[in-house]
Design a protein around this motif. Structure first.
Motif, PDB file in Angstrom:
ATOM      1  N   GLU A 116       0.835  -1.210   0.000  1.00 27.07           N
ATOM      2  CA  GLU A 116       0.000   0.000   0.000  1.00 27.07           C
ATOM      3  C   GLU A 116       0.864   1.253   0.000  1.00 27.07           C
ATOM      4  O   GLU A 116       0.636   2.191  -0.796  1.00 27.07           O
ATOM      5  N   HIS A 117       1.870   1.287   0.853  1.00 22.97           N
ATOM      6  CA  HIS A 117       2.712   2.479   0.955  1.00 22.97           C
ATOM      7  C   HIS A 117       3.541   2.694  -0.303  1.00 22.97           C
ATOM      8  O   HIS A 117       3.760   3.837  -0.726  1.00 22.97           O
ATOM      9  N   ALA A 118       3.996   1.600  -0.923  1.00 23.25           N
ATOM     10  CA  ALA A 118       4.777   1.728  -2.161  1.00 23.25           C
ATOM     11  C   ALA A 118       3.917   2.309  -3.274  1.00 23.25           C
ATOM     12  O   ALA A 118       4.366   3.173  -4.044  1.00 23.25           O
ATOM     13  N   ILE A 119       2.668   1.845  -3.372  1.00 21.66           N
ATOM     14  CA  ILE A 119       1.766   2.381  -4.392  1.00 21.66           C
ATOM     15  C   ILE A 119       1.502   3.863  -4.135  1.00 21.66           C
ATOM     16  O   ILE A 119       1.551   4.688  -5.058  1.00 21.66           O
ATOM     17  N   LEU A 120       1.243   4.212  -2.892  1.00 20.53           N
ATOM     18  CA  LEU A 120       0.989   5.614  -2.559  1.00 20.53           C
ATOM     19  C   LEU A 120       2.209   6.484  -2.857  1.00 20.53           C
ATOM     20  O   LEU A 120       2.068   7.617  -3.328  1.00 20.53           O
ATOM     21  N   SER A 121       3.392   5.964  -2.587  1.00 22.12           N
ATOM     22  CA  SER A 121       4.615   6.720  -2.871  1.00 22.12           C
ATOM     23  C   SER A 121       4.776   6.947  -4.368  1.00 22.12           C
ATOM     24  O   SER A 121       5.173   8.030  -4.806  1.00 22.12           O
ATOM     25  N   GLU A 122       4.464   5.917  -5.161  1.00 26.12           N
ATOM     26  CA  GLU A 122       4.530   6.066  -6.623  1.00 26.12           C
ATOM     27  C   GLU A 122       3.515   7.107  -7.101  1.00 26.12           C
ATOM     28  O   GLU A 122       3.797   7.912  -7.997  1.00 26.12           O
ATOM     29  N   LEU A 123       2.334   7.108  -6.515  1.00 29.05           N
ATOM     30  CA  LEU A 123       1.283   8.020  -6.960  1.00 29.05           C
ATOM     31  C   LEU A 123       1.582   9.473  -6.609  1.00 29.05           C
ATOM     32  O   LEU A 123       1.000  10.388  -7.211  1.00 29.05           O
ATOM     33  N   GLN A 124       2.479   9.708  -5.642  1.00 28.02           N
ATOM     34  CA  GLN A 124       2.858  11.091  -5.331  1.00 28.02           C
ATOM     35  C   GLN A 124       3.503  11.753  -6.547  1.00 28.02           C
ATOM     36  O   GLN A 124       3.477  12.980  -6.682  1.00 28.02           O
ATOM     37  N   ARG A 125       4.073  10.937  -7.442  1.00 28.35           N
ATOM     38  CA  ARG A 125       4.744  11.476  -8.628  1.00 28.35           C
ATOM     39  C   ARG A 125       3.825  11.546  -9.838  1.00 28.35           C
ATOM     40  O   ARG A 125       4.233  12.006 -10.905  1.00 28.35           O
ATOM     41  N   ALA A 126       2.601  11.067  -9.695  1.00 28.27           N
ATOM     42  CA  ALA A 126       1.643  11.112 -10.804  1.00 28.27           C
ATOM     43  C   ALA A 126       1.009  12.503 -10.881  1.00 28.27           C
ATOM     44  O   ALA A 126       0.886  13.211  -9.881  1.00 28.27           O
ATOM     45  N   ASP A 127       0.630  12.888 -12.069  1.00 22.77           N
ATOM     46  CA  ASP A 127       0.033  14.214 -12.284  1.00 22.77           C
ATOM     47  C   ASP A 127      -1.468  14.129 -12.070  1.00 22.77           C
ATOM     48  O   ASP A 127      -2.262  14.163 -13.017  1.00 22.77           O
ATOM     49  N   LEU A 128      -1.866  14.022 -10.810  1.00 25.02           N
ATOM     50  CA  LEU A 128      -3.279  13.884 -10.459  1.00 25.02           C
ATOM     51  C   LEU A 128      -3.866  15.240 -10.065  1.00 25.02           C
ATOM     52  O   LEU A 128      -3.163  16.086  -9.511  1.00 25.02           O
ATOM     53  N   SER A 129      -5.146  15.427 -10.324  1.00 25.98           N
ATOM     54  CA  SER A 129      -5.815  16.683  -9.965  1.00 25.98           C
ATOM     55  C   SER A 129      -6.278  16.674  -8.513  1.00 25.98           C
ATOM     56  O   SER A 129      -6.853  17.656  -8.037  1.00 25.98           O
TER      57      SER A 129
END
Length: 342
Positions: A61-74
């Motif tokens: 879970e934490h690894a996925i969340l860490s990866e998503l911090q770099r995604a260009d999400l609104s």
């Protein structure tokens, strides 16, 4: 209670947080215990995992969340905070696992708001694209089974067990007809398993509902609770949300689905086979929830009123989907056409 308060303080003490530090009970979920941490002028969310003590599950879970911090999400997703040892997972004094996340401001969105419904669709579509970039590897190994593997997930609640559960009290026996109908739906969904497996697969959140989102005005500001991320049929992501909308007012339910699909379709696309199976995937989500609460009742974790409520809700929603399949086919086909035009 005093001992638990000291546990929260001990967990927070493992992090380099500003002083003064205050821990408050503000809101908590069904699967975990949460507390708000006020550290100087900053705020954090402390979570204690109550339903498992598996570092690999929390680590994924934490690894996925860490990866998503770099995604260009609104919108924002929880950001795990590292403790003084550089880890994002902390062991509480009682042996449970805990974590601290950055606070995301906002209020729970409402299905009564058309802007929130459409915004949640856009957010789900954005997240679908972001999670598609993640592939299972040694660091991101799925800890949970896909929805379509529900017969294995809920193996303890086979047909015989469900029927026995219905016979365990007079109130439960009153729901035997609804349970029998749901078991028939279960058999049909089980027969569709191979078709579900053939759909495009990727990481999904798997539980995007209004209670797991935050809004700021009309906009969706955050998506929460990534604990149950899994590699599953991609179309399960919108199916989970769509399964929330069936209701007594058919026009209202259809309008909410239409708004959600418009939002989702503006960001992500689904293929023809996925569109065709969306009503069944909606029922698959409902069936998974129903069997989950059946298992909790059988284990003595819930009072029987909880499963009675879920039996009523899931029975109605599955029946609603069956009665409106033709309209849903048209609604979902229209979504596919919009995607094709983008």
């Amino acid at each position: 209670m005093t001992e638990r308060i000291s546990d929260f303080a001990a967990i927070a003490g493992r992090y380099a947080l500003r002083q003064p530090l205050r821990i408050e009970l503000e809101e908590t979920g069904m699967n975990n215990t949460t507390r708000m941490i006020y550290a100087g002028e900053e705020r954090y969310v402390l979570r204690v995992y109550d339903n498992h003590r598996d570092r690999e599950i929390a680590g994924t879970e934490h690894a996925i969340l860490s990866e998503l911090q770099r995604a260009d999400l609104s919108f924002r997703v929880p950001a795990p905070v590292s403790n003084r040892d550089g880890a994002t997972i902390t062991e509480a004094p009682d042996g449970k696992l805990a974590a601290v996340f950055g606070y995301i401001a906002g209020q729970r969105p409402s299905p009564e708001s058309g802007a929130h419904v459409e915004g949640l669709g856009r957010a789900a579509g954005e997240l679908t694209l972001a999670l598609a970039a993640l592939n299972p590897d040694a660091r991101l190994a799925p800890a949970y089974k896909p929805y379509y593997d529900f017969e294995n997930t809920h193996a303890a609640m086979n047909e015989a067990s469900v029927k026995t559960l219905c016979e365990s009290s007079p109130k439960l026996a009153e729901q035997a007809a609804k349970a029998a109908s749901l078991l028939e739906t279960r058999r049909r969904l089980t027969a569709l398993t191979e078709r579900f497996k053939e759909l495009p697969q990727q990481w999904i959140h798997g539980d995007i509902v209004f209670a797991n989102a935050l809004a700021d005005g009309d906009a969706i500001a955050g998506l929460l609770d990534f604990e149950f991320c899994a590699v599953d049929a991609r179309a399960m992501e919108p199916a989970v949300v769509l399964a929330e909308f069936p209701g007594e007012d058919d026009a209202l339910a259809m309008n909410r689905m239409r708004r959600f699909c418009r939002g989702y379709g503006s960001k992500a696309g689904l293929g023809a086979d996925e569109i065709r199976l969306l009503p069944d995937l909606m029922q698959l989500r409902l069936m998974d929830v129903w069997l989950h609460f059946a298992g909790r009742l059988a284990e003595g974790l819930d009072p029987e009123r909880v499963w009675l409520r879920e039996t009523e809700r899931v029975s109605f929603a599955c029946g609603w989907i069956d009665r409106h399949r033709r309209q849903l086919d048209v609604l979902f086909a229209a979504m596919a056409e919009r995607q094709a035009a983008i």
